[in-house]
Design an enzyme around this catalytic site. Structure first.
Site, mmCIF file in Angstrom:
data_model
loop_
_atom_site.group_PDB
_atom_site.id
_atom_site.type_symbol
_atom_site.label_atom_id
_atom_site.label_comp_id
_atom_site.label_asym_id
_atom_site.label_seq_id
_atom_site.Cartn_x
_atom_site.Cartn_y
_atom_site.Cartn_z
ATOM 1 N N SER A 53 -17.099 14.121 -2.187
ATOM 2 C CA SER A 53 -17.681 14.922 -1.117
ATOM 3 C C SER A 53 -19.155 14.561 -0.993
ATOM 4 O O SER A 53 -19.751 14.002 -1.934
ATOM 5 C CB SER A 53 -17.544 16.418 -1.454
ATOM 6 O OG SER A 53 -18.330 17.228 -0.606
ATOM 7 N N TYR B 67 -17.845 24.237 -6.604
ATOM 8 C CA TYR B 67 -17.382 23.099 -5.808
ATOM 9 C C TYR B 67 -18.338 21.916 -5.954
ATOM 10 O O TYR B 67 -17.910 20.780 -6.190
ATOM 11 C CB TYR B 67 -17.273 23.513 -4.335
ATOM 12 C CG TYR B 67 -16.750 22.421 -3.427
ATOM 13 C CD1 TYR B 67 -15.383 22.157 -3.358
ATOM 14 C CD2 TYR B 67 -17.615 21.659 -2.650
ATOM 15 C CE1 TYR B 67 -14.896 21.155 -2.531
ATOM 16 C CE2 TYR B 67 -17.138 20.650 -1.828
ATOM 17 C CZ TYR B 67 -15.778 20.413 -1.767
ATOM 18 O OH TYR B 67 -15.297 19.409 -0.954
#
Length: 263
Positions: free
Chosen positions: A155, A168
């Protein structure tokens, strides 16, 4: 007459005769990558919690085979990871592509993040990719199936902290580090390990942002492409990293973010 045995550059991207295991394959980024790899000629082994019938039908419509397996990666162990890889080998003779795509997110301020939320994110986003990669690599090495390719879906939060997504962000930083560590160990054995780092894509993960007009406008203003990414934007990168076109590529991450990180 002079003839050439040189392989066409387009042929380097073909995946005929290969099989790809993709987690989180039923929707979003996973579905898009499954269809892309199928169009390049790979048989697909699709894994998710549910909803696999539709993607299986779409994969088969592209002229390749598809097998599905329902699995909860949040409770994956070394034993169940090994069982999942054994299943892939029973379905198709040469599963040499692994796409660790499945992921979850828990939003909220760091001071409110519970240990259970933290561990839930780590289990799916970091531990499961490691255990599956480990079992996959053991299978490839034992069978002599190299060359092989592992693709981890990282990401842009592998490079930045995000906002109110501490678990996350930490998991995606960890996944990028894991990608590099495994590449160091396994590339000499013919297993390339790379990552794709998507930016803000139009998926369930960004729904909260897109439904907030002020936040959405601020985010779009930062993206040079001035639009949300689409799951299909990962298709080319997935095929490239899975294929012989990337034969000398390992330990790297392809950022697909419309230019977000350049700002």
């Amino acid at each position: 007459m002079i003839t050439s045995s040189r392989t066409s550059v387009l042929d380097l991207f073909r995946l005929d005769g290969k099989a790809a295991l993709i987690t989180g394959a039923s929707r979003g980024l996973g579905r898009s990558m499954a269809l892309a790899l199928a169009e390049a000629g790979a048989d697909i082994l699709a894994v998710d919690l549910d909803g696999l019938e539709q993607v299986a039908e779409e994969v088969r419509s592209r002229g390749v085979n598809c097998s599905t397996c329902t699995a909860d990666l949040s409770v994956l162990t070394q034993e169940t990871a090994a069982e999942l890889i054994s299943w892939t080998r029973n379905e198709f003779p040469q599963p040499t592509i692994l796409v660790n795509n499945a992921g979850i997110i828990r939003r909220g301020p760091a001071v409110e993040t519970t240990k259970s939320d933290w561990l839930a994110v780590m289990d799916v986003n970091l531990t499961a990719p490691f255990l599956l990669s480990q079992a996959f690599a053991l299978g490839v090495i034992a069978a002599g199936d190299a060359p092989a390719s592992i693709i981890n879906i990282a990401s842009i939060n592998s490079y930045q902290g995000g906002v109110e997504v501490p678990a996350y962000a930490a998991s995606k930083h960890g996944l990028l580090g894991l990608t590099r560590a495994l590449a160091n160990e396994w590339t000499p054995q013919g297993i390339r390990v790379n990552a794709i780092a998507p930016g803000y894509m139009e998926t369930d993960f960004t729904l909260a942002h897109r439904e907030n007009p002020v936040r959405a406008e601020n985010m779009l203003n930062r993206i040079p492409a001035n639009k949300w990414g689409q799951p299909e934007d990962l298709a080319g990168a997935a095929v490239f990293l899975a294929s012989n076109a990337a034969a000398y590529v390992s330990g790297t991450a392809l950022t697909i973010d419309g230019g977000w990180l350049s700002r």
